[in-house]
Design an enzyme around this catalytic site. Structure first.
Site, short mmCIF file in Angstrom:
data_model
loop_
_atom_site.label_atom_id
_atom_site.label_comp_id
_atom_site.label_asym_id
_atom_site.label_seq_id
_atom_site.Cartn_x
_atom_site.Cartn_y
_atom_site.Cartn_z
N CYS A 12 39.82 -31.60 -13.68
CA CYS A 12 40.64 -30.67 -12.91
C CYS A 12 41.81 -31.51 -12.41
CB CYS A 12 39.75 -30.20 -11.78
SG CYS A 12 40.28 -28.79 -10.90
N CYS A 88 40.58 -26.35 -15.13
CA CYS A 88 41.80 -25.76 -14.58
C CYS A 88 42.90 -25.81 -15.64
CB CYS A 88 42.24 -26.45 -13.29
SG CYS A 88 42.99 -28.05 -13.46
N CYS A 96 45.84 -36.06 -22.04
CA CYS A 96 44.66 -36.77 -21.53
C CYS A 96 44.61 -38.19 -22.07
CB CYS A 96 43.38 -36.05 -21.96
SG CYS A 96 43.14 -34.47 -21.12
#
Length: 175
Positions: A12, A88, A96
Site C-alpha cells: 500500500c 491500493c 516496484c
C-alpha cells in the site's frame, strides 16, 4: 512451488491501514502455510490508530506491527517472496522494486479506510468493512490448491480475487 511457508507481501502507499490489516489476517488464517508481511512505497511511519483498535478488538496480536518501507523487502537477505499483492491503486501504479524470489503479483485494490469521514461510528465502519473484504479475499486465497495449479491458472485466480464484488470504489455507507 516450495516446501516452506509461502511468503506474501501486501503493499500500500502508506502502510498504515489496508496492508497492515491484510498482514494480520493472513498471519492468523494462514498460520503454518503462509507468512505475511506488509510495506508501503511511502510509509507513514506509524500505523493508523483505527487499524490498531480494530485488530486489537478482533484479538489479533499487534505487538510487532509497524509501518515500513517496501525497500526492506528488496534488500539482500530479505525473505524470498512468493506473492505480492497491492491493496491500493496508488501503489499498483508505481514502479516496484525487484523482489527476491520472482513472486506472482496481483492487484486487490480497496478503498482506503483512513480517508473515511463522518462520525466515529462511520469511520470505524469503514475500517471494519475493509477488514471484511480482505478477510473474504484472503480466505479464498488460502483455500486455493496453489501447489497443484499451473502458473497461468494460479495467476488468473489471483487476479480474479482482486476483481471480486465490493473490491473497488467507495467504502459502503453504514445502514
Amino acid at each position: 512451488m516450495t516446501d516452506r511457508p509461502f511468503n506474501v507481501l501486501f503493499l500500500c502507499t502508506g502502510n498504515s491501514a489496508r496492508s497492515i490489516i491484510a498482514e494480520a489476517i493472513l498471519n492468523r488464517i494462514g498460520q503454518g502455510r503462509f507468512r505475511a508481511f506488509s510495506a508501503g512505497s511511502h510509509p507513514k511511519g506509524e500505523v493508523n490508530p483505527q487499524t490498531i483498535a480494530l485488530l486489537k478488538g478482533l484479538n489479533h496480536d499487534v505487538t510487532s506491527i509497524r509501518s515500513k518501507s517496501w525497500a526492506e523487502f528488496a534488500k539482500p537477505g530479505a525473505p524470498p517472496l512468493d506473492f505480492v499483492f497491492t491493496v491500493c491503486d496508488d501503489a499498483a501504479n508505481e514502479p516496484c522494486p525487484v523482489w527476491p524470489g520472482q513472486p506472482m503479483t496481483a492487484h486487490w485494490g480497496l478503498p482506503d479506510p483512513a480517508n473515511a469521514t463522518g462520525t466515529e461510528a462511520e469511520i470505524a465502519f469503514a475500517f471494519k468493512d475493509t477488514y471484511r473484504m480482505l478477510n473474504q479475499r484472503i480466505g479464498i486465497f488460502t483455500a486455493l490448491p496453489i501447489k497443484s495449479l499451473d502458473q497461468f491458472s494460479l495467476q488468473k485466480r489471483l487476479r480474479d480475487i482482486g476483481r471480486m464484488e465490493g473490491a473497488t470504489g467507495r467504502v459502503a455507507e453504514p445502514s
